[in-house]
Design a protein around this motif. Sequence first.
Motif, PDB file in Angstrom:
ATOM      1  N   VAL A   1      16.512  21.402  29.640  1.00  0.00           N
ATOM      2  CA  VAL A   1      15.365  21.964  28.701  1.00  0.00           C
ATOM      3  C   VAL A   1      14.046  21.738  29.484  1.00  0.00           C
ATOM      4  O   VAL A   1      13.162  22.402  29.503  1.00  0.00           O
ATOM      5  N   LEU A   2      13.674  20.521  29.713  1.00  0.00           N
ATOM      6  CA  LEU A   2      12.512  20.135  30.309  1.00  0.00           C
ATOM      7  C   LEU A   2      12.384  20.572  31.798  1.00  0.00           C
ATOM      8  O   LEU A   2      11.130  21.210  32.167  1.00  0.00           O
ATOM      9  N   ALA A   3      13.342  21.045  32.439  1.00  0.00           N
ATOM     10  CA  ALA A   3      13.135  21.401  33.883  1.00  0.00           C
ATOM     11  C   ALA A   3      12.815  22.898  33.787  1.00  0.00           C
ATOM     12  O   ALA A   3      11.966  23.334  34.715  1.00  0.00           O
ATOM     13  N   ALA A   4      13.191  23.602  32.835  1.00  0.00           N
ATOM     14  CA  ALA A   4      12.456  25.065  32.564  1.00  0.00           C
ATOM     15  C   ALA A   4      11.268  25.216  32.347  1.00  0.00           C
ATOM     16  O   ALA A   4      10.548  26.037  32.929  1.00  0.00           O
ATOM     17  N   GLY A   5      10.636  23.889  31.535  1.00  0.00           N
ATOM     18  CA  GLY A   5       9.145  23.854  31.198  1.00  0.00           C
ATOM     19  C   GLY A   5       8.409  23.646  32.675  1.00  0.00           C
ATOM     20  O   GLY A   5       7.258  24.020  32.422  1.00  0.00           O
TER      21      GLY A   5
END
Length: 120
Positions: free
Chosen positions: A16-20
């Motif tokens: 999830v954080l990598a997408a951001g």
Amino acid sequence: AVDAIPVHLFNGVWGVLAAGLFAVPEHLVKVYGRDDHPGLFYSGDPKLLGVQLIGLVLIFVWVAVPMFGFFAFLDWMGWLRTTEEDEKMTFACAKDASTHEIDDEEDEEEGLDDDSSEDE
């Protein structure tokens, strides 16, 4: 050990954080037809990362609330833990099994393996 937390929780959070962080503007255009909010490293805009963080909080709440009720029910029914007698028996079996593994390794080192006589 099942190791469910490192596999599912930590890797899910990272996904999830990598997408951001890493959302590439060109890929956003291909998939969504626009690139309003690319990842932080591509635009310096923290908006997508902020939305991803809010999403993580909501996911944690979404999972924690029903699971708290579920585990509270299991505890109330007495199904959450085994009895103390079962725990002692399991530990005794595990200790006995580990002792046998050590004995088997020593037998192999000394050439006392049961299979060695069948090969001759």
